[in-house]
Design an enzyme around this catalytic site. Sequence first.
Site, PDB file in Angstrom:
ATOM      1  N   GLU A 192      23.587  -9.734 -16.740  1.00  0.00           N
ATOM      2  CA  GLU A 192      23.598  -9.009 -15.468  1.00  0.00           C
ATOM      3  C   GLU A 192      24.936  -9.172 -14.758  1.00  0.00           C
ATOM      4  O   GLU A 192      25.056  -9.982 -13.833  1.00  0.00           O
ATOM      5  CB  GLU A 192      22.451  -9.474 -14.564  1.00  0.00           C
ATOM      6  N   GLU A 284      15.247  -6.009 -19.414  1.00  0.00           N
ATOM      7  CA  GLU A 284      14.548  -6.879 -18.460  1.00  0.00           C
ATOM      8  C   GLU A 284      13.947  -6.052 -17.338  1.00  0.00           C
ATOM      9  O   GLU A 284      14.617  -5.191 -16.762  1.00  0.00           O
ATOM     10  CB  GLU A 284      15.515  -7.920 -17.892  1.00  0.00           C
TER      11      GLU A 284
END
Length: 359
Positions: A192, A284
């Site tokens: 991320e 995710e």
Amino acid sequence: MHQRPTPPTGPTVTTARRRMARKALLAASALGVVTALMAPVRAGAAPAPAAPTAATPLAANGQLSVCGRRLCNASGQAVALNGMSTHGTQWYAQCVTDGSLDALAQDWRSDVLRVSTYVQEGGYETDPAGFTARAQKFVDAAHARGMYAVIDWHMLTPGDPNANLARAKTFFTAMAKKYKNHPGVLYEIANEPSGVSWSAIKSYAEQIIPVIRAEDPDAVVLVGTRAWSSFGVSEGSDESEVVNNPVNASNIMYTFHFYAASHREEYLNTLDRASDRLPVFVTEFGTQNYAGEGANDFAMSQRYLDLMKRKKISWTNWNYSDDHRSGAAFKTGTCSGSNWTGTGVLKEAGVWIRDRIRQ
């Protein structure tokens, strides 16, 4: 977007030979099953295992590749993998066991396990060799059960993946060397990214991908996007920056993450638009808020899942652990026991996502 808990190889072979080795690996696995089923039962010996009702995801689909905007199997057919992500293996290795993975593969009928190796937060940087070995152990365990494995380089803080460039090169060299002849891996090179430009993320990707390709030229690579893998939405941008300036590499997909209780229409619409222009893998997501906690929003989550099913977008849900937050699949304390199957050991989110994977 999720919150962290507080608690030597041989000589290089050609691409063709690698592909032959991958096919041989799958064939040998299938032959092993057939041989076991055909072997006579000797007096006093345990009976042969029952024949599986269907081939495992790995045996059925083989080497994956990106074809157009979709993930495709060895026959060139579009496929969508559905499964779970581990939590950080520095905290929740006890939730990734033979029993839990048997349950994931057989009871949940999962296609894929995302193995999350945090870089900081007590992870890889504290013991590179140890965490590499741990990741390989879990990848091997997924393969043994016929599941694919996403090798997740879970950089989070700092948000600039270039801060861990040297570490990433070391880790992915080791992983690609080990799995260069195996069809069952996908490499997620930056979990991320945040607080960093798309151009910096793209530069990182274009340095890491050749490291993987030098050892494993065939596997799919998953590239994180800006603003916690939101295509920039969480920092006021959108997918156009990737569409207009894509990573200079083939056989790649871009990642998108969402948490349904926090990420509403703007995020859903971004995923819809981006997947019309780019190959996307949702590595995710959660049914709760962006911290992986709070009330579940199953209605919004189902809208995302309906979109991903319609467009054949693969996904892994966060997370396969017994963390105290509502986003963990298992009730707190489950990972200290030995019972993993059914719904009695699951939180509300676990019951819901298990049902969706089984479908």
